[in-house]
Scaffold this active site. Structure first.
Site, mmCIF file in Angstrom:
data_model
loop_
_atom_site.group_PDB
_atom_site.id
_atom_site.type_symbol
_atom_site.label_atom_id
_atom_site.label_comp_id
_atom_site.label_asym_id
_atom_site.label_seq_id
_atom_site.Cartn_x
_atom_site.Cartn_y
_atom_site.Cartn_z
ATOM 1 N N CYS A 58 51.306 8.579 31.808
ATOM 2 C CA CYS A 58 50.714 9.915 31.728
ATOM 3 C C CYS A 58 51.767 10.973 32.056
ATOM 4 C CB CYS A 58 49.523 10.048 32.672
ATOM 5 S SG CYS A 58 48.735 11.679 32.542
ATOM 6 N N CYS A 98 50.595 13.921 34.360
ATOM 7 C CA CYS A 98 50.526 13.548 35.782
ATOM 8 C C CYS A 98 51.928 13.356 36.369
ATOM 9 C CB CYS A 98 49.685 12.290 35.967
ATOM 10 S SG CYS A 98 47.919 12.555 35.646
#
Length: 186
Positions: A134, A137
């Site tokens: 991700c 993130c």
């Protein structure tokens, strides 16, 4: 199976992983991180990598460097990032930008008091986010770590731990599956 036995079971075709695991799980091989931080990042990474024997072996080793509460902080990071990485990767990668403007509506109360130091939690969250791929993130946790004064070398060390632990989990699981298949065929 303890960590040394597990390392010994890594097949010869992946001996670099065996050597890298020894390296990244040491303070000299993970510059900028303490023994406790290495243990927590390794535990969160093992959980995210989903290989139970590796997770158990790393958890057993981590108990030597961190308290039960701190270990639960690493587990909390793995749990929360398991959810957040999927959600935020979706909002980042889907072509419709409307989703990124909507409220996530996901409980993340544990992030306020995860059971370990904020920097340690962020290191664990970064490692799990790297494993789960991700980018949004990873950017967020890297920025938070930089704001807290962590050097790039320490941040890189956390991601190197995640990379090696994940690769070891993949190899061990593949090796287990091959052996199980051969045993079933015999």
């Amino acid at each position: 199976m303890n960590l040394n036995e597990l390392k010994a079971s890594i097949p010869d075709y992946a001996k670099d992983l065996r050597l890298n695991l020894d390296s990244v799980l040491s303070e000299s091989g993970a510059p900028g991180l303490s023994a406790k931080q290495i243990a927590l990042v390794a535990l969160a990474s093992a959980i995210a990598s989903r290989h139970q024997p590796l997770t158990a072996a790393i958890a057993s080793e981590a108990e030597k460097s961190a308290t039960a509460q701190e270990l639960n902080g690493a587990r909390t990071a793995a749990a929360i990032m398991g959810m957040n990485n999927i959600y935020y990767r979706f909002t980042h990668l889907v072509g419709n930008e409307e989703y990124a403007t909507q409220r996530a509506g996901l409980r993340m109360n544990a992030m306020a008091n995860p059971g370990c130091d904020k920097i340690d939690f962020e290191l664990c969250s970064l490692a799990v986010s790297a494993i789960n791929g991700c980018g949004k993130c990873m950017d967020s946790h890297e920025l938070t770590l930089k704001k807290h004064g962590l050097a790039a070398q320490a941040i890189q060390s956390a991601v190197r731990i995640a990379a090696v632990v994940h690769a070891v989990a993949v190899v061990l699981e593949q090796d287990r599956a091959v052996h199980a298949s051969l045993a079933a065929a015999a």
